[in-house]
Scaffold this motif. Structure first.
Motif, PDB file in Angstrom:
ATOM      1  N   ALA A  49       0.828  -1.199   0.000  1.00  0.00           N
ATOM      2  CA  ALA A  49       0.000   0.000   0.000  1.00  0.00           C
ATOM      3  C   ALA A  49       0.861   1.248   0.000  1.00  0.00           C
ATOM      4  CB  ALA A  49      -0.933  -0.003   1.214  1.00  0.00           C
ATOM      5  N   GLY A  50       2.023   1.166   0.648  1.00  0.00           N
ATOM      6  CA  GLY A  50       2.940   2.294   0.667  1.00  0.00           C
ATOM      7  C   GLY A  50       3.970   2.261  -0.433  1.00  0.00           C
ATOM      8  N   ASP A  51       3.899   1.244  -1.295  1.00  0.00           N
ATOM      9  CA  ASP A  51       4.869   1.095  -2.382  1.00  0.00           C
ATOM     10  C   ASP A  51       4.125   0.637  -3.633  1.00  0.00           C
ATOM     11  OD1 ASP A  51       7.151   0.832  -3.891  1.00  0.00           O
ATOM     12  OD2 ASP A  51       7.902  -0.958  -2.864  1.00  0.00           O
ATOM     13  N   PRO A  52       3.278   1.506  -4.201  1.00  0.00           N
ATOM     14  CA  PRO A  52       2.408   1.071  -5.301  1.00  0.00           C
ATOM     15  C   PRO A  52       3.164   0.554  -6.517  1.00  0.00           C
ATOM     16  CG  PRO A  52       2.342   3.462  -5.032  1.00  0.00           C
ATOM     17  CD  PRO A  52       3.048   2.913  -3.835  1.00  0.00           C
ATOM     18  N   ARG A  53       4.384   1.017  -6.749  1.00  0.00           N
ATOM     19  CA  ARG A  53       5.112   0.530  -7.925  1.00  0.00           C
ATOM     20  C   ARG A  53       5.555  -0.924  -7.768  1.00  0.00           C
ATOM     21  NH1 ARG A  53       9.276   4.882 -10.351  1.00  0.00           N
ATOM     22  NH2 ARG A  53      10.074   5.002  -8.219  1.00  0.00           N
ATOM     23  N   ALA A  54       5.477  -1.455  -6.557  1.00  0.00           N
ATOM     24  CA  ALA A  54       5.779  -2.866  -6.333  1.00  0.00           C
ATOM     25  C   ALA A  54       4.523  -3.708  -6.184  1.00  0.00           C
ATOM     26  CB  ALA A  54       6.642  -3.022  -5.073  1.00  0.00           C
ATOM     27  N   ASP A  55       3.364  -3.082  -6.238  1.00  0.00           N
ATOM     28  CA  ASP A  55       2.092  -3.740  -5.941  1.00  0.00           C
ATOM     29  C   ASP A  55       1.507  -4.357  -7.200  1.00  0.00           C
ATOM     30  OD1 ASP A  55      -0.307  -4.581  -4.960  1.00  0.00           O
ATOM     31  OD2 ASP A  55      -1.008  -2.610  -4.309  1.00  0.00           O
ATOM     32  N   ASN A  56       1.639  -5.692  -7.326  1.00  0.00           N
ATOM     33  CA  ASN A  56       1.028  -6.365  -8.480  1.00  0.00           C
ATOM     34  C   ASN A  56      -0.437  -6.635  -8.188  1.00  0.00           C
ATOM     35  OD1 ASN A  56       2.035  -8.127  -6.555  1.00  0.00           O
ATOM     36  ND2 ASN A  56       2.702  -9.670  -7.994  1.00  0.00           N
ATOM     37  N   THR A  57      -1.302  -6.208  -9.088  1.00  0.00           N
ATOM     38  CA  THR A  57      -2.739  -6.163  -8.824  1.00  0.00           C
ATOM     39  C   THR A  57      -3.497  -7.373  -9.347  1.00  0.00           C
ATOM     40  OG1 THR A  57      -3.287  -4.947 -10.845  1.00  0.00           O
ATOM     41  CG2 THR A  57      -2.643  -3.644  -8.932  1.00  0.00           C
ATOM     42  N   ASP A  58      -3.155  -7.868 -10.522  1.00  0.00           N
ATOM     43  CA  ASP A  58      -3.888  -8.989 -11.117  1.00  0.00           C
ATOM     44  C   ASP A  58      -2.976  -9.743 -12.074  1.00  0.00           C
ATOM     45  OD1 ASP A  58      -6.956  -8.829 -10.446  1.00  0.00           O
ATOM     46  OD2 ASP A  58      -6.325  -6.775 -10.809  1.00  0.00           O
ATOM     47  N   VAL A  59      -3.280 -11.037 -12.239  1.00  0.00           N
ATOM     48  CA  VAL A  59      -2.572 -11.889 -13.192  1.00  0.00           C
ATOM     49  C   VAL A  59      -3.604 -12.576 -14.080  1.00  0.00           C
ATOM     50  CG1 VAL A  59      -1.078 -13.914 -13.476  1.00  0.00           C
ATOM     51  CG2 VAL A  59      -0.632 -12.292 -11.632  1.00  0.00           C
ATOM     52  N   TYR A  60      -3.301 -12.662 -15.357  1.00  0.00           N
ATOM     53  CA  TYR A  60      -4.177 -13.316 -16.335  1.00  0.00           C
ATOM     54  C   TYR A  60      -3.342 -14.301 -17.145  1.00  0.00           C
ATOM     55  CZ  TYR A  60      -7.061  -9.250 -15.185  1.00  0.00           C
ATOM     56  OH  TYR A  60      -7.758  -8.292 -14.518  1.00  0.00           O
ATOM     57  N   ALA A  61      -3.923 -15.442 -17.473  1.00  0.00           N
ATOM     58  CA  ALA A  61      -3.256 -16.442 -18.301  1.00  0.00           C
ATOM     59  C   ALA A  61      -4.311 -17.130 -19.151  1.00  0.00           C
ATOM     60  CB  ALA A  61      -2.525 -17.465 -17.429  1.00  0.00           C
ATOM     61  N   PHE A  62      -4.120 -17.124 -20.465  1.00  0.00           N
ATOM     62  CA  PHE A  62      -5.126 -17.707 -21.359  1.00  0.00           C
ATOM     63  C   PHE A  62      -4.492 -18.052 -22.701  1.00  0.00           C
ATOM     64  CE2 PHE A  62      -5.295 -13.074 -21.330  1.00  0.00           C
ATOM     65  CZ  PHE A  62      -5.163 -12.724 -22.658  1.00  0.00           C
ATOM     66  N   THR A  63      -5.086 -19.037 -23.359  1.00  0.00           N
ATOM     67  CA  THR A  63      -4.693 -19.333 -24.741  1.00  0.00           C
ATOM     68  C   THR A  63      -5.113 -18.161 -25.617  1.00  0.00           C
ATOM     69  OG1 THR A  63      -4.818 -21.726 -24.475  1.00  0.00           O
ATOM     70  CG2 THR A  63      -5.065 -20.865 -26.705  1.00  0.00           C
ATOM     71  N   SER A  64      -4.190 -17.662 -26.424  1.00  0.00           N
ATOM     72  CA  SER A  64      -4.446 -16.459 -27.216  1.00  0.00           C
ATOM     73  C   SER A  64      -5.612 -16.702 -28.166  1.00  0.00           C
ATOM     74  CB  SER A  64      -3.198 -16.068 -28.001  1.00  0.00           C
ATOM     75  OG  SER A  64      -2.066 -16.006 -27.145  1.00  0.00           O
ATOM     76  N   PRO A  65      -6.660 -15.898 -28.103  1.00  0.00           N
ATOM     77  CA  PRO A  65      -7.853 -16.169 -28.912  1.00  0.00           C
ATOM     78  C   PRO A  65      -7.620 -16.056 -30.409  1.00  0.00           C
ATOM     79  CG  PRO A  65      -8.027 -14.044 -27.807  1.00  0.00           C
ATOM     80  CD  PRO A  65      -6.838 -14.724 -27.224  1.00  0.00           C
ATOM     81  N   ASP A  66      -6.648 -15.227 -30.821  1.00  0.00           N
ATOM     82  CA  ASP A  66      -6.375 -15.053 -32.243  1.00  0.00           C
ATOM     83  C   ASP A  66      -5.132 -15.810 -32.704  1.00  0.00           C
ATOM     84  OD1 ASP A  66      -4.896 -13.358 -30.599  1.00  0.00           O
ATOM     85  OD2 ASP A  66      -4.536 -11.916 -32.194  1.00  0.00           O
ATOM     86  N   LYS A  67      -4.418 -16.450 -31.761  1.00  0.00           N
ATOM     87  CA  LYS A  67      -3.239 -17.250 -32.090  1.00  0.00           C
ATOM     88  C   LYS A  67      -3.229 -18.444 -31.148  1.00  0.00           C
ATOM     89  CE  LYS A  67      -0.398 -13.422 -33.826  1.00  0.00           C
ATOM     90  NZ  LYS A  67       0.887 -12.682 -33.720  1.00  0.00           N
ATOM     91  N   SER A  68      -4.024 -19.429 -31.462  1.00  0.00           N
ATOM     92  CA  SER A  68      -4.306 -20.505 -30.515  1.00  0.00           C
ATOM     93  C   SER A  68      -3.108 -21.424 -30.257  1.00  0.00           C
ATOM     94  CB  SER A  68      -5.503 -21.332 -30.991  1.00  0.00           C
ATOM     95  OG  SER A  68      -5.252 -21.891 -32.267  1.00  0.00           O
ATOM     96  N   ASP A  69      -2.005 -21.250 -30.992  1.00  0.00           N
ATOM     97  CA  ASP A  69      -0.805 -22.030 -30.714  1.00  0.00           C
ATOM     98  C   ASP A  69       0.102 -21.322 -29.706  1.00  0.00           C
ATOM     99  OD1 ASP A  69      -0.204 -19.973 -32.490  1.00  0.00           O
ATOM    100  OD2 ASP A  69       1.387 -21.100 -33.497  1.00  0.00           O
ATOM    101  N   THR A  70      -0.367 -20.191 -29.173  1.00  0.00           N
ATOM    102  CA  THR A  70       0.409 -19.440 -28.194  1.00  0.00           C
ATOM    103  C   THR A  70      -0.395 -19.244 -26.918  1.00  0.00           C
ATOM    104  OG1 THR A  70      -0.357 -17.223 -28.847  1.00  0.00           O
ATOM    105  CG2 THR A  70       1.475 -18.158 -30.099  1.00  0.00           C
ATOM    106  N   VAL A  71       0.301 -18.891 -25.856  1.00  0.00           N
ATOM    107  CA  VAL A  71      -0.329 -18.558 -24.589  1.00  0.00           C
ATOM    108  C   VAL A  71       0.046 -17.121 -24.244  1.00  0.00           C
ATOM    109  CG1 VAL A  71       1.604 -19.455 -23.214  1.00  0.00           C
ATOM    110  CG2 VAL A  71      -0.658 -19.261 -22.189  1.00  0.00           C
ATOM    111  N   THR A  72      -0.901 -16.375 -23.687  1.00  0.00           N
ATOM    112  CA  THR A  72      -0.669 -14.992 -23.288  1.00  0.00           C
ATOM    113  C   THR A  72      -0.723 -14.884 -21.767  1.00  0.00           C
ATOM    114  OG1 THR A  72      -1.553 -14.052 -25.336  1.00  0.00           O
ATOM    115  CG2 THR A  72      -1.546 -12.632 -23.393  1.00  0.00           C
ATOM    116  N   LEU A  73       0.284 -14.222 -21.201  1.00  0.00           N
ATOM    117  CA  LEU A  73       0.380 -13.987 -19.764  1.00  0.00           C
ATOM    118  C   LEU A  73       0.420 -12.480 -19.545  1.00  0.00           C
ATOM    119  CD1 LEU A  73       3.208 -16.580 -19.028  1.00  0.00           C
ATOM    120  CD2 LEU A  73       0.743 -16.994 -19.038  1.00  0.00           C
TER     121      LEU A  73
END
Length: 547
Positions: A49-73
């Protein structure tokens, strides 16, 4: 940030217990009790809270909808960015490391770590205070007084590091239409190809997380008709994203035989020491050493200060004196604490829902929650009779070394959905949360339903069907990498009256921003959800008097 540390192993195990239990209970707790935290992992611990530049808020991981042979993180940092936050705006920290980590064999340790490290460049720091001195048309424009570049490395499980990019440009904060009239072009210039295939991006984006946080105001002040306002509407975050061939992150490089991965993000700071936040007993809280650096054993001087896998983990449940220490734990530590599984099997949250809303709590033990949050879902893992996203499903995994660990797990063999359902797996869409996480997945509603037993029965709990009545992000994601929506420029306190591109809107219905990203009409979404669940809300209103 130096703090007193103790060598108590018992305290360290207590931290792991507190941290992992938070995963299982945080989603529903956010809907049941007042708290001081905000959003998925926004300002969830005293140090972040006192160091927002170190504060990771969310993570997403999914098979790329337009390039299904890749994964997007995708991983986000620096929450609650007011778009008009000049003159310095929102750079990444140049004294930190930003990591996305992948566990392919289920032992709770990273097999692949992508690390972004940033460098500041100022053209004129003696005679100028401005972020930019004129219209910015390119990332190398002379009018851009402040800019950042980064190096991107990848590290394997043995600590071997390879540099993928050096001096790569960061998309700047979106100052506004006068300064950056074609911000979409600037963002496009920051999308870079990787030498072994794939692409990456670092820069600002509209915060994709969505929920109604006024629930912390004593359950909407007892008036549940007030749900449906996206508290994060109009705010921005800083994003790092990477899209790679699936073989780059799969066990033994074979995504066909070994499609399941576990993902989380971390922030490292040099010289940081992370312990409890203070108060009685805090002197016994000890964070593990050298958690930050990729590979085995870490590197001298770097310490992990923030961690995020599944959404809504360290937000609400972990006591204040343990929150910072949980952020320093590695998932492999989660498996060392036997009481973790016992507590997950008998959570308090469904009992609270029963007492407040009259919805019967599912029978214990809750082995379904152990599957969802700690082991991944597989037929031999627990009562959910499906093989979905446990690393135990990987053909080449050593099952004896697979441990319970809090990670966002993704089965990369599940193809992208032609028509995604915001409720993910609970909505019969196997490509959604908790099988990875897409930008449109409504994780608040999903986790609430899971805690009420929907994963066991396969049926949505009707009385809680409306959730928080916020069903989509403020700005819809794009169709191509990096998918996150362009950053907002309107002041947040004007978000309900202005277009995100700064133009005056005629109400909220049917808005489309100047860059082509549609803006979700929050009030319309809320109204529709409330109408659809009028009977459930009537039940809730009657129960609200008991709070």
């Amino acid at each position: 940030m130096s703090r007193r540390r103790s060598a108590s192993r018992r305290a360290e195990r207590t931290l792991a217990t507190s941290g992992v239990l938070a995963l299982v209970t945080a989603a529903a707790i956010t809907g049941l009790a007042p708290a001081s935290s905000s959003a998925s992992s926004h300002r969830e611990a005293p140090m972040t809270a006192g160091d927002p530049r170190a504060d990771n808020t969310d993570v997403y991981a999914f098979t790329s909808p337009d390039k299904s042979d890749t994964v997007t993180l995708v991983a986000n940092w620096i929450p609650f960015q007011e778009p008009n936050g000049g003159p310095n705006f929102y750079p990444f920290a140049n004294d930190a490391r930003y990591n996305i980590k992948i566990d392919a064999d289920g032992n709770g340790r990273p097999d692949t770590t992508y690390t972004w490290e940033f460098t500041d460049h100022i053209r004129d720091d003696a005679d100028q205070f401005l972020y930019n001195t004129g219209v910015v048309k390119s990332l190398t424009d002379e009018t851009l007084n402040f800019r950042q570049t980064y190096s991107l490395t990848v590290t394997d499980s043995d600590g071997r590091r390879k540099t993928l990019l050096k001096d790569a440009p960061v998309a700047p904060s979106n100052v506004g239409k006068a300064s950056m009239p074609d911000y979409a072009s600037l963002r496009k210039q920051a999308v870079l190809s990787l030498p072994d295939g794939g692409q990456t991006f670092a820069g600002q984006a509209s915060d994709p997380f969505f929920l109604d946080l006024r629930i912390f105001d004593l359950l909407y002040g007892g008036d549940l008709k007030e749900t449906g306002h996206n508290t994060l509407a109009g705010y921005n975050v800083n994003t790092v994203a990477i899209q790679v061939p699936k073989k780059a992150v799969a066990l033994k490089g074979d995504a066909t035989r070994n499609p399941v991965i576990g993902v989380w993000s971390t922030t490292d700071r040099r010289g940081a020491s992370v312990v409890g936040a203070g108060g009685e007993g805090a002197e016994d809280a000890k964070a593990p050493d050298a958690q930050a650096a990729p590979g085995k054993g870490g590197e001298e001087g770097w310490r992990q200060v923030s961690r995020l896998g599944n959404p809504l983990v360290n937000e609400v449940v972990v006591p204040l004196k343990y929150k910072d220490a949980f952020n320093a734990l590695s998932p492999e530590k989660d498996a060392t604490v036997t009481p973790v599984v016992d507590k997950v099997k008998d959570p308090i949250v469904p009992e609270l829902i029963q007492s407040i809303y009259g919805v019967p709590a599912p029978a214990t033990p809750r082995n379904d929650l152990v599957e969802i949050f700690l082991t991944g879902i597989c037929k031999e893992c627990g009562p959910i009779k499906a093989d979905l996203n446990s690393q135990r499903l990987n053909a080449d995994v050593d099952k004896a070394k697979v441990v319970p660990a809090e990670e966002l797990r993704l089965n990369m063999s599940v193809p992208p959905a032609a028509e995604p359902n915001r409720l993910g797996v609970l909505g019969k869409d196997l490509a959604g949360f908790p099988n990875g996480r897409r930008l449109n997945d409504d994780v608040v509603d999903i986790e609430l339903q899971a805690l009420e037993g929907a994963a066991q029965t396969g049926k949505i709990v009707p009385a809680l069907a409306a959730g928080d009545a916020v069903d989509t992000p403020y700005r819809e994601p794009g169709d191509s990498f990096p998918y996150v929506a362009l950053p907002n420029t309107a002041a947040v306190n004007q978000a309900d009256a202005l277009h995100p591109d700064g133009g005056v809107g005629a109400g909220l219905g049917g808005l489309v921003s100047g860059d082509g990203f549609p803006v979700v009409p929050v009030t319309a979404v809320a109204g529709g959800a409330l109408l659809a669940c009028a009977g459930a809300l009537a039940l809730r209103r009657r129960r609200a008097g008991q709070v």
